[in-house]
Design a protein around this motif. Sequence first.
Motif, PDB file in Angstrom:
ATOM      1  N   CYS A  20       0.973  -1.162  -0.015  1.00 13.91           N
ATOM      2  CA  CYS A  20      -0.066  -0.114   0.076  1.00 13.91           C
ATOM      3  C   CYS A  20       0.867   1.225   0.006  1.00 13.91           C
ATOM      4  O   CYS A  20       0.626   2.202  -0.678  1.00 13.91           O
ATOM      5  CB  CYS A  20      -0.921  -0.083   1.102  1.00 13.91           C
ATOM      6  N   LEU A  21       1.847   1.313   0.680  1.00 19.09           N
ATOM      7  CA  LEU A  21       2.696   2.525   0.767  1.00 19.09           C
ATOM      8  C   LEU A  21       3.486   2.710  -0.499  1.00 19.09           C
ATOM      9  O   LEU A  21       3.602   3.748  -0.838  1.00 19.09           O
ATOM     10  CB  LEU A  21       4.048   2.308   2.213  1.00 19.09           C
ATOM     11  N   ALA A  22       4.013   1.483  -1.306  1.00 18.54           N
ATOM     12  CA  ALA A  22       4.639   1.689  -2.487  1.00 18.54           C
ATOM     13  C   ALA A  22       3.659   2.192  -3.493  1.00 18.54           C
ATOM     14  O   ALA A  22       3.982   3.097  -4.298  1.00 18.54           O
ATOM     15  CB  ALA A  22       5.195   0.097  -2.875  1.00 18.54           C
ATOM     16  N   LEU A  23       2.418   1.628  -3.395  1.00 20.92           N
ATOM     17  CA  LEU A  23       1.255   2.098  -4.525  1.00 20.92           C
ATOM     18  C   LEU A  23       0.899   3.592  -4.120  1.00 20.92           C
ATOM     19  O   LEU A  23       0.876   4.515  -5.182  1.00 20.92           O
ATOM     20  CB  LEU A  23       0.184   1.326  -4.430  1.00 20.92           C
ATOM     21  N   ALA A  24       0.865   4.093  -2.776  1.00 12.19           N
ATOM     22  CA  ALA A  24       0.602   5.659  -2.608  1.00 12.19           C
ATOM     23  C   ALA A  24       1.989   6.315  -3.115  1.00 12.19           C
ATOM     24  O   ALA A  24       1.805   7.529  -3.683  1.00 12.19           O
ATOM     25  CB  ALA A  24       0.551   5.718  -1.162  1.00 12.19           C
ATOM     26  N   ALA A  25       3.181   5.895  -2.977  1.00  9.97           N
ATOM     27  CA  ALA A  25       4.440   6.524  -3.401  1.00  9.97           C
ATOM     28  C   ALA A  25       4.391   6.837  -4.963  1.00  9.97           C
ATOM     29  O   ALA A  25       5.034   7.862  -5.519  1.00  9.97           O
ATOM     30  CB  ALA A  25       5.501   6.115  -2.704  1.00  9.97           C
ATOM     31  N   GLU A  26       4.038   5.663  -5.564  1.00  6.13           N
ATOM     32  CA  GLU A  26       4.069   5.969  -7.056  1.00  6.13           C
ATOM     33  C   GLU A  26       3.231   6.924  -7.670  1.00  6.13           C
ATOM     34  O   GLU A  26       3.319   7.304  -8.698  1.00  6.13           O
ATOM     35  CB  GLU A  26       3.714   4.512  -7.592  1.00  6.13           C
ATOM     36  N   GLY A  27       2.152   7.288  -7.109  1.00  4.24           N
ATOM     37  CA  GLY A  27       1.157   8.193  -7.522  1.00  4.24           C
ATOM     38  C   GLY A  27       0.508   7.868  -8.712  1.00  4.24           C
ATOM     39  O   GLY A  27      -0.029   8.615  -9.684  1.00  4.24           O
ATOM     40  N   LEU A  28       0.104   6.526  -8.808  1.00  5.07           N
ATOM     41  CA  LEU A  28      -0.583   5.907  -9.970  1.00  5.07           C
ATOM     42  C   LEU A  28      -2.122   6.372  -9.790  1.00  5.07           C
ATOM     43  O   LEU A  28      -2.836   6.126 -10.904  1.00  5.07           O
ATOM     44  CB  LEU A  28      -0.383   4.365 -10.255  1.00  5.07           C
ATOM     45  N   PHE A  29      -2.689   6.549  -8.788  1.00  5.85           N
ATOM     46  CA  PHE A  29      -3.974   6.811  -8.447  1.00  5.85           C
ATOM     47  C   PHE A  29      -4.272   8.461  -8.387  1.00  5.85           C
ATOM     48  O   PHE A  29      -3.350   8.800  -7.920  1.00  5.85           O
ATOM     49  CB  PHE A  29      -4.582   5.603  -7.305  1.00  5.85           C
ATOM     50  N   PRO A  30      -5.565   8.522  -8.160  1.00  2.00           N
ATOM     51  CA  PRO A  30      -5.875  10.122  -7.681  1.00  2.00           C
ATOM     52  C   PRO A  30      -5.317  10.343  -6.358  1.00  2.00           C
ATOM     53  O   PRO A  30      -5.080   9.303  -5.558  1.00  2.00           O
ATOM     54  CB  PRO A  30      -7.316  10.023  -7.935  1.00  2.00           C
ATOM     55  N   GLN A  31      -5.412  11.633  -5.871  1.00  2.00           N
ATOM     56  CA  GLN A  31      -4.678  11.988  -4.835  1.00  2.00           C
ATOM     57  C   GLN A  31      -5.527  11.394  -3.388  1.00  2.00           C
ATOM     58  O   GLN A  31      -4.969  10.888  -2.548  1.00  2.00           O
ATOM     59  CB  GLN A  31      -4.828  13.523  -4.576  1.00  2.00           C
ATOM     60  N   VAL A  32      -6.803  11.418  -3.665  1.00  2.00           N
ATOM     61  CA  VAL A  32      -7.589  10.598  -2.566  1.00  2.00           C
ATOM     62  C   VAL A  32      -7.334   9.263  -2.173  1.00  2.00           C
ATOM     63  O   VAL A  32      -7.175   8.915  -1.261  1.00  2.00           O
ATOM     64  CB  VAL A  32      -9.167  10.867  -3.007  1.00  2.00           C
ATOM     65  N   ILE A  33      -7.168   8.463  -3.112  1.00  2.00           N
ATOM     66  CA  ILE A  33      -7.080   7.029  -3.192  1.00  2.00           C
ATOM     67  C   ILE A  33      -5.505   6.706  -2.684  1.00  2.00           C
ATOM     68  O   ILE A  33      -5.201   6.029  -1.835  1.00  2.00           O
ATOM     69  CB  ILE A  33      -6.967   6.268  -4.431  1.00  2.00           C
ATOM     70  N   SER A  34      -4.502   7.854  -3.137  1.00  2.00           N
ATOM     71  CA  SER A  34      -3.396   7.721  -2.670  1.00  2.00           C
ATOM     72  C   SER A  34      -2.978   7.906  -1.231  1.00  2.00           C
ATOM     73  O   SER A  34      -2.158   7.369  -0.512  1.00  2.00           O
ATOM     74  CB  SER A  34      -2.401   8.587  -3.292  1.00  2.00           C
ATOM     75  N   LEU A  37      -4.374   4.809   0.603  1.00  2.00           N
ATOM     76  CA  LEU A  37      -3.282   3.809   0.615  1.00  2.00           C
ATOM     77  C   LEU A  37      -2.126   4.058   1.620  1.00  2.00           C
ATOM     78  O   LEU A  37      -1.809   3.043   2.134  1.00  2.00           O
ATOM     79  CB  LEU A  37      -2.961   3.768  -0.747  1.00  2.00           C
ATOM     80  N   LEU A  38      -2.038   5.536   1.842  1.00  2.00           N
ATOM     81  CA  LEU A  38      -0.709   5.834   2.582  1.00  2.00           C
ATOM     82  C   LEU A  38      -1.141   5.598   3.989  1.00  2.00           C
ATOM     83  O   LEU A  38      -0.575   5.000   4.876  1.00  2.00           O
ATOM     84  CB  LEU A  38      -0.406   7.496   2.413  1.00  2.00           C
ATOM     85  N   VAL A  39      -2.718   5.900   4.590  1.00  2.00           N
ATOM     86  CA  VAL A  39      -3.007   5.840   5.843  1.00  2.00           C
ATOM     87  C   VAL A  39      -3.317   4.348   6.287  1.00  2.00           C
ATOM     88  O   VAL A  39      -2.713   4.069   7.209  1.00  2.00           O
ATOM     89  CB  VAL A  39      -4.268   6.471   5.881  1.00  2.00           C
ATOM     90  N   THR A  40      -3.779   3.498   5.210  1.00  2.00           N
ATOM     91  CA  THR A  40      -3.852   2.356   5.585  1.00  2.00           C
ATOM     92  C   THR A  40      -2.640   1.561   5.786  1.00  2.00           C
ATOM     93  O   THR A  40      -2.466   0.727   6.514  1.00  2.00           O
ATOM     94  CB  THR A  40      -4.708   1.618   4.296  1.00  2.00           C
ATOM     95  N   GLY A  41      -1.616   1.831   4.669  1.00  2.00           N
ATOM     96  CA  GLY A  41      -0.228   1.207   4.767  1.00  2.00           C
ATOM     97  C   GLY A  41       0.427   1.308   6.079  1.00  2.00           C
ATOM     98  O   GLY A  41       0.985   0.502   6.558  1.00  2.00           O
ATOM     99  N   SER A  42       0.445   2.618   6.488  1.00  2.00           N
ATOM    100  CA  SER A  42       0.990   3.112   7.685  1.00  2.00           C
ATOM    101  C   SER A  42       0.562   2.284   8.709  1.00  2.00           C
ATOM    102  O   SER A  42       1.253   1.956   9.760  1.00  2.00           O
ATOM    103  CB  SER A  42       0.806   4.634   7.803  1.00  2.00           C
ATOM    104  N   LEU A  43      -0.866   2.507   8.912  1.00  2.00           N
ATOM    105  CA  LEU A  43      -1.360   1.613  10.049  1.00  2.00           C
ATOM    106  C   LEU A  43      -1.324   0.158  10.114  1.00  2.00           C
ATOM    107  O   LEU A  43      -0.661  -0.489  11.080  1.00  2.00           O
ATOM    108  CB  LEU A  43      -2.943   1.664  10.065  1.00  2.00           C
ATOM    109  N   LEU A  44      -1.060  -0.622   8.987  1.00  2.00           N
ATOM    110  CA  LEU A  44      -0.836  -1.758   8.788  1.00  2.00           C
ATOM    111  C   LEU A  44       0.450  -2.061   9.408  1.00  2.00           C
ATOM    112  O   LEU A  44       1.123  -2.970   9.997  1.00  2.00           O
ATOM    113  CB  LEU A  44      -0.813  -2.486   7.417  1.00  2.00           C
ATOM    114  N   TRP A  45       1.618  -1.131   8.706  1.00  3.61           N
ATOM    115  CA  TRP A  45       2.865  -1.355   8.989  1.00  3.61           C
ATOM    116  C   TRP A  45       3.107  -1.140  10.683  1.00  3.61           C
ATOM    117  O   TRP A  45       4.062  -1.854  11.154  1.00  3.61           O
ATOM    118  CB  TRP A  45       3.707  -0.284   8.203  1.00  3.61           C
ATOM    119  N   ILE A  46       2.767   0.009  11.279  1.00  5.64           N
ATOM    120  CA  ILE A  46       2.659   0.151  12.734  1.00  5.64           C
ATOM    121  C   ILE A  46       2.132  -0.940  13.433  1.00  5.64           C
ATOM    122  O   ILE A  46       2.913  -1.414  14.592  1.00  5.64           O
ATOM    123  CB  ILE A  46       2.130   1.603  12.870  1.00  5.64           C
TER     124      ILE A  46
END
Length: 78
Positions: A20-34, A37-46
């Motif tokens: 999720c963090l990698a997909l958010a960093a790539e910027g392949l999706f609109p900003q809201v989805i990114s 993905l950033l929030v979800t990836g961060s919570l899962l990683w933490i």
Amino acid sequence: MKQNVGILDTAIRSIIGVACLALAAEGLFPQVISIALLVTGSLLWITSSFGVCFIYKLLNLDTYPGAGHGLTQWYPST
């Protein structure tokens, strides 16, 4: 705080979180989805890093092997 996330659960959370963090960093999706993905990836990683999941605590779940049971244990509220 007592750990409640087991080894298999930690591995799955880590892999999905990093993806999720990698997909958010790539910027392949609109900003809201990114951002989602950033929030979800961060919570899962933490949660995989510290071994504590607050949703598991709310649901009385425990997958930590130190609890002395199998893969998943559910403790009904009394």
